[in-house]
Design a protein around this motif. Sequence first.
Motif, short mmCIF file in Angstrom:
data_model
loop_
_atom_site.label_atom_id
_atom_site.label_comp_id
_atom_site.label_asym_id
_atom_site.label_seq_id
_atom_site.Cartn_x
_atom_site.Cartn_y
_atom_site.Cartn_z
N TYR A 174 0.22 -14.13 3.74
CA TYR A 174 -0.49 -14.83 4.80
C TYR A 174 -1.88 -15.28 4.36
O TYR A 174 -2.39 -16.32 4.78
N VAL A 175 -2.50 -14.48 3.46
CA VAL A 175 -3.84 -14.83 2.98
C VAL A 175 -3.78 -15.41 1.56
O VAL A 175 -4.82 -15.57 0.91
N GLY A 176 -2.58 -15.68 1.08
CA GLY A 176 -2.43 -16.35 -0.21
C GLY A 176 -2.45 -15.45 -1.42
O GLY A 176 -2.75 -15.90 -2.53
N LEU A 177 -2.15 -14.16 -1.24
CA LEU A 177 -2.11 -13.22 -2.36
C LEU A 177 -0.67 -12.97 -2.77
O LEU A 177 0.24 -12.99 -1.94
N ALA A 178 -0.48 -12.68 -4.06
CA ALA A 178 0.86 -12.36 -4.55
C ALA A 178 1.24 -10.94 -4.14
O ALA A 178 0.38 -10.10 -3.89
N GLY A 179 2.54 -10.68 -4.07
CA GLY A 179 3.02 -9.38 -3.64
C GLY A 179 2.98 -8.35 -4.75
O GLY A 179 2.51 -8.58 -5.84
N ASN A 180 3.47 -7.16 -4.42
CA ASN A 180 3.57 -6.03 -5.34
C ASN A 180 2.23 -5.61 -5.94
O ASN A 180 2.09 -5.50 -7.15
N PRO A 181 1.22 -5.37 -5.12
CA PRO A 181 -0.05 -4.90 -5.69
C PRO A 181 -0.05 -3.38 -5.78
O PRO A 181 0.55 -2.69 -4.96
N TRP A 182 -0.74 -2.87 -6.75
CA TRP A 182 -1.08 -1.45 -6.75
C TRP A 182 -2.41 -1.33 -6.03
O TRP A 182 -3.43 -1.81 -6.51
N ALA A 183 -2.40 -0.69 -4.89
CA ALA A 183 -3.60 -0.62 -4.06
C ALA A 183 -4.05 0.82 -3.87
O ALA A 183 -4.59 1.16 -2.82
N THR A 184 -3.83 1.67 -4.85
CA THR A 184 -4.18 3.09 -4.87
C THR A 184 -3.25 3.90 -3.97
O THR A 184 -2.67 3.39 -3.00
N GLY A 185 -3.14 5.18 -4.30
CA GLY A 185 -2.36 6.08 -3.47
C GLY A 185 -2.97 6.24 -2.09
O GLY A 185 -2.26 6.47 -1.11
N LEU A 186 -4.29 6.08 -2.01
CA LEU A 186 -4.97 6.19 -0.71
C LEU A 186 -4.44 5.14 0.25
O LEU A 186 -4.16 5.46 1.43
N ARG A 187 -4.31 3.88 -0.18
CA ARG A 187 -3.77 2.84 0.70
C ARG A 187 -2.38 3.21 1.19
O ARG A 187 -2.04 3.03 2.38
N ASP A 188 -1.55 3.74 0.30
CA ASP A 188 -0.18 4.08 0.68
C ASP A 188 -0.15 5.18 1.73
O ASP A 188 0.67 5.14 2.66
N PHE A 189 -1.04 6.16 1.61
CA PHE A 189 -1.09 7.23 2.61
C PHE A 189 -1.70 6.74 3.92
O PHE A 189 -1.34 7.24 4.99
N VAL A 190 -2.61 5.76 3.86
CA VAL A 190 -3.17 5.17 5.08
C VAL A 190 -2.07 4.51 5.90
O VAL A 190 -2.06 4.58 7.13
N ILE A 191 -1.13 3.86 5.23
CA ILE A 191 -0.02 3.20 5.93
C ILE A 191 0.78 4.21 6.74
O ILE A 191 1.18 3.95 7.88
N ASP A 192 1.00 5.38 6.15
CA ASP A 192 1.83 6.39 6.83
C ASP A 192 1.07 7.19 7.87
O ASP A 192 1.62 7.56 8.92
N PHE A 193 -0.23 7.49 7.62
CA PHE A 193 -0.92 8.47 8.46
C PHE A 193 -2.27 8.00 9.00
O PHE A 193 -2.97 8.78 9.64
N GLY A 194 -2.64 6.74 8.80
CA GLY A 194 -3.93 6.28 9.25
C GLY A 194 -5.04 6.73 8.31
O GLY A 194 -4.81 7.53 7.39
N SER A 195 -6.25 6.27 8.54
CA SER A 195 -7.35 6.55 7.62
C SER A 195 -7.71 8.03 7.59
O SER A 195 -7.79 8.65 6.52
N PHE A 196 -7.93 8.64 8.75
CA PHE A 196 -8.29 10.06 8.79
C PHE A 196 -7.13 10.92 8.32
O PHE A 196 -7.31 11.86 7.53
N GLY A 197 -5.93 10.60 8.79
CA GLY A 197 -4.76 11.38 8.39
C GLY A 197 -4.51 11.31 6.90
O GLY A 197 -4.07 12.29 6.28
#
Length: 425
Positions: free
Chosen positions: A318-341
């Motif tokens: 949607y913002v013109g970026l290519a897929g399959n980025p490595w965005a750190t393990g932190l980003r992946d856990f944010v998806i599942d549990f939110g920032s604090f979680g």
Amino acid sequence: MEGMYATGLVVYENGLTIFAIVLLICSKLAFYTGARLVGNASVRRREFSASVIHLDETDRVFLFFLIGGSILAGAFAFSEAISVGVFSGGYFGGGGLADARGEMWSEIYSDKATASPMKSMMTVASFCLAILLPFFYRGRRFFLLFISLYSCLVVVAEALLSAGRFSLALLILCLIVSFSVALQKTRLTEVVSWRVVLVVGGMIFYSLIVFPVQRNPELPYAVAAYLSWLADAEIASWVYEIAEIPGLSWFPVLAYSSSYFSGSLDKLSFFVSYTEVGDWYTLGLYNLPIISQIGSALGFTDYYWVEIRQSIAGTMNYVGLAGNPWATGLRDFVIDFGSFGAVVVIALVGMALQACYVRSLNSMSIYWKILGVVASVAAFIMSFVSPLQIRLIANTFVALLLFILVRWVVTLATRRKSVGMISNW
């Protein structure tokens, strides 16, 4: 990772937001605190002997299944190699690697993406036996050493057939850690001399950075164009000034290569600051793809991991970026549990990985040795991606923890039976 970002070799359009920096610092402190709560490793030094690893009857059964799984994985890899034309030369020279990689990503982003749990477990068996190579070598268990070497070849073959470079990197990292544990060394230079590190490192640098530019002088401009398409970034202008110096035309390629490390921070900042992934709360379905893998294979559930992955790709497109980025393990856990979680979960992950590593240093059981090695590598790659996202790591953890649970139940039942017999007597 942070150091590579700070070099400024690659300039990112948006930069890091304050929220992303604070979240990153909190996650690192949480991981460190969790690891410290478990405590440091206190290794009981042992003299060299054939009993570096101990195999009781239950362990021998486990090892038997690992060997059987690895042999089957090798047989499947050999048959697949024949079918795709590896031995005829049409695979590597005729675009077979590119086709394999394209097919892999088409499957991942397909609504009908499936993965065989049985094949995954066979791959895990090969991976586990490959990790044990240094222990078998030190214990002079030559038959098992041969099996470990065979398993290493199986892992390499499967990586080449699927065009998956990350499996090769995992194997190398795990063997480095495994050798350090088996030889009871804490520094890389105690396992491999500086001379070897410099020679091998120089060869790799020349092969991957310098030689491609010597062969194709237009490569520095090509990687710059690819980087601008892949991300909201560009190679710094001072990099091109250095590249004008005779003999340093390869410098932009080096700068592009650094984006593999610095780019994950940029993507972390984008996702936690400009998207709503922190409100998805998928509660483990993204970081535990094995749940979707097994449920989908059995026909019980949809492949939720693929749906989440497609949502991530859609957000980037949607913002013109290519897929399959490595965005750190932190980003992946944010998806599942939110920032604090995510911060809380990362602290628990730090505790779990440290516990596995400490136990492995003071245990002679093969499954703890494997868990300790994999835990060390998992902690390292969290800077790039959640280790649970890597099926080879996640499936290895699951398989070994299930074996430990079964072993504990069997041991408990045996003890109760023995106590009952003594009481009756």
